[in-house]
Design an enzyme around this catalytic site. Structure first.
Site, mmCIF file in Angstrom:
data_model
loop_
_atom_site.group_PDB
_atom_site.id
_atom_site.type_symbol
_atom_site.label_atom_id
_atom_site.label_comp_id
_atom_site.label_asym_id
_atom_site.label_seq_id
_atom_site.Cartn_x
_atom_site.Cartn_y
_atom_site.Cartn_z
ATOM 1 N N CYS A 1 32.563 42.868 18.412
ATOM 2 C CA CYS A 1 33.094 44.117 18.965
ATOM 3 C C CYS A 1 32.571 45.281 18.137
ATOM 4 O O CYS A 1 32.409 45.169 16.923
ATOM 5 C CB CYS A 1 34.622 44.098 18.929
ATOM 6 S SG CYS A 1 35.370 45.527 19.756
ATOM 7 N N CYS B 1 41.838 44.316 12.929
ATOM 8 C CA CYS B 1 41.380 43.265 13.837
ATOM 9 C C CYS B 1 40.264 42.447 13.203
ATOM 10 O O CYS B 1 39.272 43.002 12.709
ATOM 11 C CB CYS B 1 40.890 43.881 15.143
ATOM 12 S SG CYS B 1 40.247 42.643 16.284
ATOM 13 N N GLU C 1 35.425 32.898 22.078
ATOM 14 C CA GLU C 1 36.617 32.083 22.165
ATOM 15 C C GLU C 1 37.432 32.456 23.399
ATOM 16 O O GLU C 1 37.498 33.621 23.793
ATOM 17 C CB GLU C 1 37.454 32.214 20.891
ATOM 18 C CG GLU C 1 36.665 31.705 19.700
ATOM 19 C CD GLU C 1 37.469 31.557 18.418
ATOM 20 O OE1 GLU C 1 36.955 30.918 17.495
ATOM 21 O OE2 GLU C 1 38.585 32.070 18.329
ATOM 22 N N CYS D 1 43.202 33.837 28.240
ATOM 23 C CA CYS D 1 42.756 35.025 27.501
ATOM 24 C C CYS D 1 41.240 34.901 27.320
ATOM 25 O O CYS D 1 40.763 33.958 26.687
ATOM 26 C CB CYS D 1 43.481 35.048 26.163
ATOM 27 S SG CYS D 1 42.961 36.378 25.087
HETATM 28 N N1 SAH Z 1 39.389 45.597 22.720
HETATM 29 C C1 SAH Z 1 40.547 45.398 23.530
HETATM 30 C C2 SAH Z 1 40.920 43.949 23.764
HETATM 31 C C3 SAH Z 1 40.861 42.958 22.616
HETATM 32 S S1 SAH Z 1 42.134 42.913 21.404
HETATM 33 C C4 SAH Z 1 41.738 46.187 22.989
HETATM 34 O O1 SAH Z 1 41.619 46.765 21.904
HETATM 35 O O2 SAH Z 1 42.739 46.280 23.666
HETATM 36 C C5 SAH Z 1 43.607 42.554 22.217
HETATM 37 C C6 SAH Z 1 44.843 43.127 21.493
HETATM 38 O O3 SAH Z 1 45.075 42.480 20.221
HETATM 39 C C7 SAH Z 1 44.734 44.609 21.212
HETATM 40 O O4 SAH Z 1 45.933 45.252 21.555
HETATM 41 C C8 SAH Z 1 44.506 44.606 19.706
HETATM 42 O O5 SAH Z 1 44.851 45.835 19.144
HETATM 43 C C9 SAH Z 1 45.368 43.459 19.246
HETATM 44 N N2 SAH Z 1 45.039 42.918 17.927
HETATM 45 C C10 SAH Z 1 43.818 42.827 17.338
HETATM 46 N N3 SAH Z 1 43.916 42.283 16.107
HETATM 47 C C11 SAH Z 1 45.228 42.018 15.904
HETATM 48 C C12 SAH Z 1 45.955 41.441 14.837
HETATM 49 N N4 SAH Z 1 45.345 41.061 13.706
HETATM 50 N N5 SAH Z 1 47.282 41.286 14.981
HETATM 51 C C13 SAH Z 1 47.900 41.673 16.105
HETATM 52 N N6 SAH Z 1 47.259 42.244 17.158
HETATM 53 C C14 SAH Z 1 45.940 42.410 17.054
#
Ligand code: SAH
Length: 356
Positions: free
Chosen positions: A112, A119, A92, A105
């Protein structure tokens, strides 16, 4: 029959090398990139500054592959989410327009491997590392589709905050960054390209000039005991190691600050005490802080804190002089707000949210 090279996987140096091997001037690399990336053409035929032989040679051996759209949705707030088919599944990509700025984005992996507790993408597990061509394909294709739809806001910023951990697919991500920032390709200033990482320390060390883009560290807690449960990677690279890597990043690169992403989860990391621990840990305003109220998904045990608790947390950090932003969810009604990226129905066992 030999297989074609994908243009979207070639850095300018590699394209120059390709041209030299065919006795053509390496200077044509800029002309080709300008034609395909900046002007958005999808073939070489109108490139009349090149000889007809070279145009044919390129047509036969260097493909320009836009990504097939599996599905797309547009929210009332202008956010667009595409699902693209790639090798190994569906990814996505989300476009978020705001006040003259257009943020794209993008994903770096299908699924992952890091298994962060809150997440949704984690529920997929790791499926596939995207190629550089699939990463650049998201940007090129999204831009074409936005143009065709008459969208007025250009893509001004690119963030690696979609599916996947970019620093666990370093080679492809590095090539993509080189293409994103190249003045004859997408020409996006380095500070407007952001790599977000859950804390892959060796990857942070590899982000040296010219790859010194904006860095976002997904911290979520200042305490190892809490972070271990939210981001299992913390057991390998604990907080002190991460902060050392950040300080080194700031020292060795032209970047002036690192952004801390902090997803606020009710009762887990949203108390005033946690905010104070964060202040003690950071102890320097070379960090900006981006608070992300948790986006919940079905099956998740975690809850979003109340607006009051979020505001108290923010105020505590602001008082200490930090630049703090609270990320407002965008694209909610199409599951493109921060956190819901999972792909197709077959891939999907829960709602997934893209991070904006
Ligand atoms: N793997 C990378 C990038 C992808 S996630 C990372 O961890 O930074 C991008 C951001 O979204 C990260 O800061 C992650 O912690 C956050 N994120 C993931 N799931 C989320 C959720 N359910 N609610 C809010 N933020 C979330």
């Amino acid at each position: 029959m030999h297989s074609k090279i994908d243009l979207f996987s070639l850095t300018s140096n590699q394209l120059e090398g390709y041209l030299q091997m065919r006795d053509a001037s390496p200077r044509h690399a800029n002309t080709i990139m300008d034609w395909i990336y900046r002007r958005g053409h999808h073939d070489y035929q109108g490139l009349t500054t090149l000889s007809p032989q070279l145009r044919n040679e390129l047509t036969n051996s260097v493909s320009i592959t836009s990504l097939p759209v599996y599905a797309s949705e547009r929210d009332n707030d202008g956010v667009v989410k595409w699902q693209f088919t790639v090798q190994g599944g569906v990814i996505e990509t989300v476009f978020i327009p705001s006040r003259g700025r257009g943020t794209l984005c993008i994903s770096s992996q299908v699924g992952c491997a890091l298994n962060c507790a809150f997440c949704a993408t984690a529920t997929l597990g790791w499926r596939h590392n995207l190629s550089a061509a699939e990463i650049i394909g998201q940007v090129w294709t999204a831009r074409q589709l936005l143009k065709e739809a008459g969208n007025p806001t250009p893509i001004t910023n690119v963030v690696f905050m979609g599916m996947g951990e970019p620093l666990l697919n370093f080679g492809a991500v590095a090539t993509a960054i080189r293409i994103l920032i190249h003045p004859f390709a997408f020409a996006i200033p380095r500070r407007r390209v952001t790599v977000s990482t859950a804390g892959v320390v060796p990857g942070i060390h590899l982000l040296r000039p010219p790859l010194d883009v904006s860095l976002m560290l997904s911290l979520h807690s200042a305490r190892d005991a809490v972070r271990n449960t939210l981001v299992p990677l913390n057991k390998k690279y604990p907080i002190a190691t991460l902060l050392d890597a950040c300080q080194r990043y700031l020292k060795e690169n032209s970047t002036r600050w690192i952004t801390i992403a902090y997803t606020l989860i009710e009762g887990i990391n949203d108390s005033i005490e946690e905010a104070r621990q964060l202040l003690t840990l950071l102890n320097t305003t070379t960090f900006k802080i981006n608070l992300i109220p948790l986006n919940t998904f079905s099956g998740s045990p975690f809850r979003t804190p109340s607006t009051l608790r979020i505001d108290r947390f923010r105020t505590e950090l602001c008082r200490a002089g930090y630049r703090v932003t609270v990320r407002t969810p965008r694209g909610n009604s199409i599951d493109a707000a921060c956190g819901q990226l999972i792909g197709t129905n077959t891939q999907r066992n829960k709602h997934i949210i893209a991070c904006t």
